[in-house]
Design a protein around this motif. Structure first.
Motif, short mmCIF file in Angstrom:
data_model
loop_
_atom_site.label_atom_id
_atom_site.label_comp_id
_atom_site.label_asym_id
_atom_site.label_seq_id
_atom_site.Cartn_x
_atom_site.Cartn_y
_atom_site.Cartn_z
N HIS A 1 9.43 -0.53 7.88
CA HIS A 1 8.90 0.73 7.37
C HIS A 1 10.05 1.74 7.33
O HIS A 1 10.60 2.10 8.36
CB HIS A 1 7.79 1.26 8.30
CG HIS A 1 6.46 0.67 8.03
ND1 HIS A 1 6.15 -0.64 8.31
CD2 HIS A 1 5.34 1.23 7.50
CE1 HIS A 1 4.90 -0.87 7.98
NE2 HIS A 1 4.39 0.25 7.48
N TYR A 2 10.41 2.16 6.14
CA TYR A 2 11.48 3.14 5.99
C TYR A 2 10.95 4.49 6.48
O TYR A 2 9.87 4.92 6.09
CB TYR A 2 11.90 3.28 4.53
CG TYR A 2 12.65 2.11 3.93
CD1 TYR A 2 12.69 0.85 4.53
CD2 TYR A 2 13.32 2.28 2.73
CE1 TYR A 2 13.38 -0.20 3.94
CE2 TYR A 2 14.02 1.24 2.14
CZ TYR A 2 14.04 0.00 2.75
OH TYR A 2 14.72 -1.03 2.17
N GLY B 1 6.81 -0.55 4.07
CA GLY B 1 5.98 0.64 4.03
C GLY B 1 6.84 1.85 4.33
O GLY B 1 8.07 1.75 4.43
N ILE B 2 6.19 2.99 4.49
CA ILE B 2 6.87 4.25 4.77
C ILE B 2 6.26 4.83 6.03
O ILE B 2 5.05 4.74 6.25
CB ILE B 2 6.66 5.25 3.61
CG1 ILE B 2 7.23 4.70 2.31
CG2 ILE B 2 7.26 6.61 3.92
CD1 ILE B 2 8.73 4.61 2.27
N GLY C 1 0.20 9.23 0.48
CA GLY C 1 -0.62 8.13 0.97
C GLY C 1 -0.37 7.76 2.41
O GLY C 1 -0.88 6.74 2.89
N LEU C 2 0.40 8.55 3.15
CA LEU C 2 0.62 8.29 4.57
C LEU C 2 -0.52 8.90 5.36
O LEU C 2 -1.02 9.97 5.02
CB LEU C 2 1.95 8.87 5.04
CG LEU C 2 3.20 8.09 4.64
CD1 LEU C 2 3.62 8.41 3.23
CD2 LEU C 2 4.33 8.39 5.60
N ARG C 3 -0.92 8.20 6.41
CA ARG C 3 -2.02 8.66 7.25
C ARG C 3 -1.56 8.75 8.70
O ARG C 3 -0.71 7.96 9.13
CB ARG C 3 -3.21 7.70 7.16
CG ARG C 3 -3.77 7.54 5.76
CD ARG C 3 -4.48 8.83 5.30
NE ARG C 3 -4.92 8.73 3.92
CZ ARG C 3 -4.41 9.42 2.92
NH1 ARG C 3 -3.43 10.26 3.12
NH2 ARG C 3 -4.86 9.29 1.70
N PRO C 4 -2.15 9.68 9.48
CA PRO C 4 -1.78 9.78 10.90
C PRO C 4 -2.15 8.50 11.65
O PRO C 4 -3.19 7.90 11.38
CB PRO C 4 -2.58 10.97 11.40
CG PRO C 4 -3.55 11.34 10.35
CD PRO C 4 -3.16 10.65 9.09
N ALA D 1 1.97 6.88 8.59
CA ALA D 1 2.46 5.63 8.02
C ALA D 1 1.61 5.19 6.82
O ALA D 1 0.46 5.58 6.66
CB ALA D 1 2.45 4.53 9.08
N ARG D 2 2.26 4.38 6.00
CA ARG D 2 1.62 3.75 4.85
C ARG D 2 2.26 2.40 4.64
O ARG D 2 3.49 2.29 4.60
CB ARG D 2 1.84 4.62 3.61
CG ARG D 2 1.43 3.95 2.32
CD ARG D 2 1.82 4.78 1.12
NE ARG D 2 1.70 4.00 -0.09
CZ ARG D 2 2.16 4.37 -1.27
NH1 ARG D 2 2.75 5.54 -1.40
NH2 ARG D 2 2.02 3.59 -2.32
#
Length: 178
Positions: free
Chosen positions: A105-106, A140-141, A160-163, A175-176
């Motif tokens: 995950h970058y 992912g990110i 689109g990242l969520r806690p 993260a996503r």
């Protein structure tokens, strides 16, 4: 929309921005960014190459150049990547965007001069950077953000990242997966 320039890590363009790999020639812009208390308000702990915690906002180029040195070392080691964000019209430096890690995950990180807040520039750049990361092979990110930083949390949500509920040094992980 992402438009790559020649070479894998040579930067890219969006509709309004040029994102060039960060270099010494961006020292003035990096100082402008890190000497602004509004930019530093949610930055968390920032360390130089030797691990020394830097006092922010920067009061001199020596401090902001230490931040630049950290990013340049990451680029050199291929462990991270940072772009200077410049307006296409006039090539004015407006911020930085990049990834603190380039494995799994970058970890995305971004900072923008307050003079251009609210114009959608970071959304434009970050969406293109996420597209770049997908094409570069990221799983992912992720991002770590001060829970009080509503602007960054809004951007991460838009990407689109969520806690995740994970806290690290007071910052919440978002993260996503791709």
């Amino acid at each position: 929309m992402l438009r790559r320039r020649t070479g894998l890590r040579n930067g890219f363009e969006t509709d309004r921005l040029i994102l060039d790999p960060l270099g010494r020639d961006h020292s003035d812009g990096v100082f402008a960014l890190w000497s602004d208390p509004r930019v530093c308000a949610h930055a968390g702990i920032v360390k130089g190459l030797n691990g020394t915690v830097l006092t922010l906002p920067a009061t001199d180029r020596g401090t902001s150049d230490q931040i630049l040195d950290v990013w340049l070392r990451a680029i050199e080691n291929r462990s991270g990547l940072r772009w200077a964000m410049m307006l296409k019209s006039g090539r004015a430096f407006v911020g930085t965007l990049g990834f603190k890690s380039l494995a799994g995950h970058y970890e995305i990180s971004f900072h923008l001069l307050p003079e251009v807040w609210g114009q959608g520039l970071m959304v434009e750049a970050a969406e293109a950077a996420v597209e770049w990361a997908q094409k570069d092979g990221a799983d992912g990110i992720e991002a770590f953000v001060d829970p009080k930083n509503a602007r960054s949390k809004g951007l991460l949500s838009r990407l689109g990242l969520r806690p995740t509920g994970v806290l690290l040094e007071g910052a919440e992980r978002y993260a996503r997966d791709f």
